[in-house]
Every structure is written in C-alpha cells, then in structure tokens.
Write a protein that holds these residues in place. Sequence first.
Motif, short mmCIF file in Angstrom:
data_model
loop_
_atom_site.label_atom_id
_atom_site.label_comp_id
_atom_site.label_asym_id
_atom_site.label_seq_id
_atom_site.Cartn_x
_atom_site.Cartn_y
_atom_site.Cartn_z
N THR A 172 17.63 32.18 5.35
CA THR A 172 17.42 30.84 4.79
C THR A 172 15.92 30.52 4.70
OG1 THR A 172 19.43 30.23 5.98
CG2 THR A 172 18.19 28.45 5.00
N TYR A 173 15.16 31.00 5.66
CA TYR A 173 13.71 30.76 5.62
C TYR A 173 13.11 31.32 4.33
CZ TYR A 173 8.77 30.89 6.73
OH TYR A 173 7.41 30.71 6.69
N ASP A 174 13.48 32.55 3.98
CA ASP A 174 12.94 33.18 2.76
C ASP A 174 13.35 32.40 1.52
OD1 ASP A 174 11.87 35.50 4.19
OD2 ASP A 174 13.98 35.97 4.54
N LEU A 175 14.57 31.89 1.57
CA LEU A 175 15.08 31.12 0.43
C LEU A 175 14.28 29.83 0.25
CD1 LEU A 175 17.51 31.45 -1.47
CD2 LEU A 175 18.84 30.07 0.11
N LEU A 176 13.99 29.16 1.37
CA LEU A 176 13.32 27.86 1.28
C LEU A 176 11.81 27.98 1.12
CD1 LEU A 176 15.13 25.78 4.05
CD2 LEU A 176 15.57 25.80 1.60
N LEU A 177 11.21 28.90 1.85
CA LEU A 177 9.75 28.89 1.94
C LEU A 177 9.07 30.12 1.35
CD1 LEU A 177 10.08 27.15 5.25
CD2 LEU A 177 8.38 26.34 3.61
N ASP A 178 9.83 31.12 0.94
CA ASP A 178 9.22 32.31 0.38
C ASP A 178 9.71 32.64 -1.03
OD1 ASP A 178 7.22 33.19 1.96
OD2 ASP A 178 8.44 34.57 3.17
N GLN A 218 19.38 37.77 -3.34
CA GLN A 218 18.91 38.64 -2.27
C GLN A 218 19.33 38.11 -0.89
OE1 GLN A 218 14.52 38.97 -2.02
NE2 GLN A 218 14.88 41.10 -2.61
N VAL A 219 19.49 36.81 -0.80
CA VAL A 219 19.72 36.17 0.50
C VAL A 219 21.22 35.96 0.77
CG1 VAL A 219 19.15 34.21 1.96
CG2 VAL A 219 17.48 35.04 0.30
N ILE A 220 21.95 35.55 -0.27
CA ILE A 220 23.38 35.30 -0.10
C ILE A 220 24.12 36.63 -0.01
CG2 ILE A 220 25.44 34.37 -1.22
CD1 ILE A 220 23.77 32.17 -2.35
N ARG A 221 24.99 36.75 0.98
CA ARG A 221 25.71 38.02 1.13
C ARG A 221 27.15 37.79 1.56
NH1 ARG A 221 22.70 40.66 6.15
NH2 ARG A 221 24.70 41.73 6.27
N PRO A 222 27.98 38.77 1.32
CA PRO A 222 29.39 38.60 1.72
C PRO A 222 29.56 38.67 3.23
CG PRO A 222 29.05 40.76 0.69
CD PRO A 222 27.73 40.04 0.64
N THR A 223 30.68 38.19 3.72
CA THR A 223 31.04 38.36 5.13
C THR A 223 32.38 39.10 5.14
OG1 THR A 223 32.37 36.36 5.28
CG2 THR A 223 30.01 36.12 5.69
N ARG A 224 32.86 39.40 6.34
CA ARG A 224 34.17 40.04 6.43
C ARG A 224 35.30 39.04 6.21
NH1 ARG A 224 31.70 42.67 11.12
NH2 ARG A 224 32.63 41.02 12.36
N ILE A 225 34.93 37.77 6.13
CA ILE A 225 35.94 36.73 6.01
C ILE A 225 36.24 36.44 4.54
CG2 ILE A 225 36.56 34.37 6.72
CD1 ILE A 225 35.95 36.52 9.00
N GLU A 226 37.52 36.45 4.22
CA GLU A 226 37.97 36.27 2.84
C GLU A 226 37.35 35.02 2.20
OE1 GLU A 226 42.18 35.76 2.82
OE2 GLU A 226 42.25 35.35 0.65
N GLY A 227 36.72 35.21 1.06
CA GLY A 227 36.20 34.09 0.28
C GLY A 227 34.89 33.48 0.80
N THR A 278 17.42 33.04 10.74
CA THR A 278 16.74 33.74 11.83
C THR A 278 15.83 32.74 12.53
OG1 THR A 278 14.88 34.34 10.43
CG2 THR A 278 16.70 35.91 10.52
N THR A 279 15.21 33.17 13.60
CA THR A 279 14.32 32.27 14.33
C THR A 279 13.09 31.87 13.50
OG1 THR A 279 13.40 34.23 15.36
CG2 THR A 279 14.97 32.98 16.66
N ASP A 280 12.83 32.61 12.41
CA ASP A 280 11.75 32.21 11.49
C ASP A 280 11.85 30.73 11.13
OD1 ASP A 280 10.99 34.80 11.35
OD2 ASP A 280 11.67 35.16 9.29
N LEU A 281 13.10 30.29 11.04
CA LEU A 281 13.34 28.93 10.58
C LEU A 281 12.79 27.88 11.54
CD1 LEU A 281 14.76 27.89 8.01
CD2 LEU A 281 16.90 27.79 9.30
N SER A 293 11.25 17.67 1.12
CA SER A 293 12.64 17.25 1.31
C SER A 293 13.57 17.88 0.27
CB SER A 293 12.76 15.73 1.21
OG SER A 293 11.88 15.13 2.13
N PHE A 294 12.99 18.47 -0.76
CA PHE A 294 13.79 18.90 -1.91
C PHE A 294 13.97 20.41 -2.02
CE2 PHE A 294 12.67 14.62 -3.04
CZ PHE A 294 13.80 14.17 -3.74
N LEU A 295 13.46 21.15 -1.04
CA LEU A 295 13.48 22.61 -1.18
C LEU A 295 14.91 23.14 -1.32
CD1 LEU A 295 10.68 23.66 1.32
CD2 LEU A 295 10.53 23.45 -1.15
N LEU A 296 15.79 22.73 -0.43
CA LEU A 296 17.16 23.24 -0.49
C LEU A 296 17.88 22.70 -1.73
CD1 LEU A 296 19.30 24.98 0.84
CD2 LEU A 296 20.04 22.99 2.17
#
Length: 271
Positions: free
Chosen positions: A68-74, A80-89, A96-99, A113-116
């Motif tokens: 999320t840090y890379d998404l907001l501030l980099d 590149q940031v969004i990824r699947p999980t083992r959970i359906e859908g 990470t602690t970067d945040l 206030s508008f980054l996300l």
Amino acid sequence: MSDPTRPAGAKIIAVANQKGGVGKTTTSINLAAALGERGCRVLLIDLDPQGNASTGIGIEADDRDFSTYDLLLDDAPIAQVIRPTRIEGVLICPATTDLSSADMELVSNEKRSFLLHDVLRQPAIDQFDLDYILIDCPPSLSQLTINAMVAAHSVLVPLQAEFFALEGLSQLMLTVREVRQSANRDLRIEGVVLTMYDVRNNLSQQVEADARATLGDLVFRTMIPRNVRVSEAPSYAMPVLNYDSSSRGAVAYRALAEELLTRHRAVKQRS
Ligand code: ADP
Ligand code: MG
C-alpha cells in the motif's frame, strides 16, 4: 458478480474505529471472505502498518514486494500491488511497516488526503472488475484513516461490546462530518457492527441496548459473537470462514455480508 442490481463500479467501504482491538481487521478479512463466497469480487486494502489483514489472509511478511505504501507514495502501478489471495474472490493490497512513516510524509504533501481516492479512481482499477473494496484502517484518526474516508462511499464501524465502547464514537462521527464538509460530501455511515458479543454477559446486552437506542437503524441486526475460532483463525493465516466454516463466528460474518448485500439492493431499488 453478474447481479444487474449492483451499483456501477465498486462500492468502497472504510472499516474504521480509532480504538485498537475492536475487530476492524477481523471484520475486514471475514466480511471480504463472506462476500467472496457469495460470488462478489472484493479487494481488501490493508491500510494499517501492522499488516494484520495481510498476514491474516495468508500473505507472509517477506512476500510483500509491493505494498500500500508503494501505491500511495511511490506511484506504483496498481496491477503491481494488487494480488490474488487463496480466498475465493478476494484480492489484496498488502501493507508493510513502511506505511508507518506515511503519516509524517503526508504532512508535506498537498494532496495528502486524496492519495487513496485518486489511486482508486484510476481507470486501471477496472480490469479487476470489483464489486467491493474494503479498507482496513489503522487504530487512529490519522492521515491514513482520513485517506480511507475521502476515498470511500461509506464507513463501517466495528464496535466492541464492552464498557466505554460508545465513548470513542462521537470523535469518529466528528471526523466523518469534517471529511464530509471538506472532501467527500457523500460519505455515509454504512453501519455499526457489534463485535465480540457475549449473550451471557449483561454488559454486552447493555452496550447493544445503548447502541440501538442512540444509533437506531445504523446498527446492524447481525452481531458478531465472541468466538474462540475467530481468534484462532489468523494464526492459520485464514479467515474463520475457511478455518472453521460452521463456527458461530463464520456463520455471523456470512449473515453480516447478507445483511449488507440486502441493504445495498434496497438502496439500489429506491434510487
Ligand atoms: P483491530 O483491527 O480493531 O485492532 P482485531 O480485528 O485485530 O482488532 O481484533 C483484536 C483481537 O480480538 C484479535 O486478537 C482478534 O483475533 C480478536 N477478535 C476479534 N473478533 C473476535 C471475536 N468475534 N471473537 C473472539 N476474538 C475476536
Ligand atoms: Mg487491525
């Protein structure tokens, strides 16, 4: 989900309460899993530097190259940031602690206030065909939580059924009002969900009665019981729905998802 009544685009819900330990992360993970089970496509955004939602849904700490840090501030590309999980859908944007330094860095950023908000309005998000975006907020009313509220359509508030539960709520509501006045006029309260509810405990019942008397229909009918299976599930890196599908906690989170979907269908039909 091929539901013709679903609103266009994803519905963005910030799961927020400035108190720690009230069930934000548990609710984010399990509501995401329950909506996923119902055929929705859900993105869980971990906005807490502690990264508990990421761990709890099965993304190990050393397996978070982009966060999320890379998404907001980099300016990292969303794909590149969004990824699947083992959970359906369920997809995740892990934290990470970067945040933890984000709040400081945001102070000098004029779009702080508008980054996300801006990230989630990029056309690139359409490729994920999302129905819901759930944002697991940190336990504070920090700049990160403000980002979630500015980006969201609504705020879902987990309220732990214990003494003083309602005390922090006025501060939270005040912040919601400020965000409405400054940056997100249409921000709604999605609802308040009572968590760690114990029917045998008079205090739980008292908190419920107070919450319903004060907040009325904003309080979900569904309450999440205190259930040991819910608290065990994160150490197996799974939602309780997957860890113990028939546990009382799993059943309750499915009911919460159902109540949410029913409310949204009703809103859609009225408009
Ligand atoms: P927050 O994200 O608000 O800090 P968490 O979701 O991490 O809160 O929950 C705090 C603690 O309470 C965690 O250890 C979690 O496993 C536990 N917990 C949450 N909900 C329940 C529940 N319904 N029954 C039992 N334990 C729960
Ligand atoms: Mg949390």
